[in-house]
Write a protein that holds these residues in place. Structure first.
Motif, short mmCIF file in Angstrom:
data_model
loop_
_atom_site.label_atom_id
_atom_site.label_comp_id
_atom_site.label_asym_id
_atom_site.label_seq_id
_atom_site.Cartn_x
_atom_site.Cartn_y
_atom_site.Cartn_z
N ALA A 6 -18.01 -14.38 -11.85
CA ALA A 6 -16.82 -15.13 -11.44
C ALA A 6 -15.58 -14.74 -12.23
N GLY A 7 -15.74 -14.34 -13.50
CA GLY A 7 -14.60 -13.97 -14.32
C GLY A 7 -13.87 -12.73 -13.86
N GLU A 8 -14.47 -11.97 -12.93
CA GLU A 8 -13.84 -10.76 -12.42
C GLU A 8 -13.01 -11.00 -11.16
N ARG B 41 -22.51 -10.91 -8.01
CA ARG B 41 -23.77 -10.25 -8.30
C ARG B 41 -24.62 -11.00 -9.33
N SER B 42 -23.96 -11.69 -10.26
CA SER B 42 -24.71 -12.41 -11.30
C SER B 42 -25.55 -13.54 -10.72
N ILE C 211 -6.65 -7.35 -17.12
CA ILE C 211 -6.42 -8.45 -16.18
C ILE C 211 -7.67 -9.27 -15.91
N THR C 212 -8.85 -8.68 -16.13
CA THR C 212 -10.13 -9.41 -16.15
C THR C 212 -10.95 -8.74 -17.25
#
Length: 262
Positions: A176-178, A195-196, A26-27
């Motif tokens: 952001a992709g998570e 966190r990135s 899903i991610t």
């Protein structure tokens, strides 16, 4: 006398052998695995932070399952004992007899490695849940704080809260992709901590201004972070009986078993 805000409901401990019917990503770092078994017709899952124990055979194939004997949990003699890890039921459909569990994918975790390669027909053992910690839905607001490991519980809570309930969520993810999306009838305000970009959950949580009224705070994720945030909200004057803080993992331990289920 007022009813308690939260109540622990005990369940009979049962062990099942469940089969994968869907495996999705899903991610980039979250796998969603759907299991089924006829015995799920009697599967209890009353709360968003229930825990089951997933048993994975160290040698592949179906894992051995224990039974409840007169002296507690007993394992079959001579069979290799499978590894067990605690996970939150993301959702459960009693009519379809389907249990959904989300797995954070990371290096060094037995269950994470299994989930990354899970396919239709694979089977795992599932034990529990032993109990449910049920929080009443009649407070002024709910606050949900956690990292990726808490997302299954947070997502389920968001989706199950009744209409017009006020809920604020604060979730730390790697990037952001998570981020995930949720369908809910509640009034949801969600903040993602990336966190990135150097952001941290503990700093973001300490900057939160709680809504007015009487509310319940759920915190889960890394153990020392959960403890620190509980202390922070108690120091701010929040009723400690209206806070649940759980340590789902410990920094430096890739395969920490939080021990919530059994």
């Amino acid at each position: 006398m007022d009813r308690p805000v939260a109540e622990r409901v005990r369940h009979e401990l049962k062990f099942r052998l469940a089969e994968v019917v869907r495996a999705e990503r899903i991610t980039p770092h979250m796998a969603r695995i759907t299991f089924t078994d006829p015995s799920f017709a009697e599967f209890p899952s009353l709360s968003y932070d229930d825990h089951v124990k997933i048993f994975i055979s160290p040698e592949g194939g179906d894992p051995a399952l224990p039974v409840l004997g007169p002296n507690g949990v007993e394992w079959p003699a001579g069979a290799p004992r499978p590894e067990g890890r605690d996970y939150t039921p993301r959702s459960f459909d009693k009519q379809k007899r389907e249990l959904v569990i989300d797995f954070v994918l990371h290096e060094g975790g037995l269950a994470a490695e299994w989930a990354a390669h899970a396919k239709l027909g694979d089977r795992v053992g599932i034990g529990g849940p032993r109990g449910s910690f049920v929080v009443r839905n009649d407070l002024d607001f709910y606050v949900l704080i956690g990292d990726e490991t808490a997302l299954p519980a947070i997502g389920r809570r968001i989706e199950e809260l009744p209409a017009r309930t006020k809920v604020e969520a604060l979730v730390e993810v790697a990037e952001a992709g998570e981020r995930q999306t949720f369908t809910t009838k509640a009034y949801l305000s969600i903040t993602w901590v990336d966190r990135s970009k150097g952001a941290s959950l503990i700093n973001a949580a300490k900057e939160m201004a709680l809504p007015p009224g009487r509310g319940y705070i759920f915190i889960a994720g890394e153990g020392s972070t959960s403890t620190a945030l509980r202390e922070h909200f108690v120091d701010q004057g929040h009723d400690p009986d209206l806070i649940k803080a759980a340590g789902y993992w410990r920094r430096g331990e890739a395969d920490f078993d939080d021990g919530h289920a059994h």
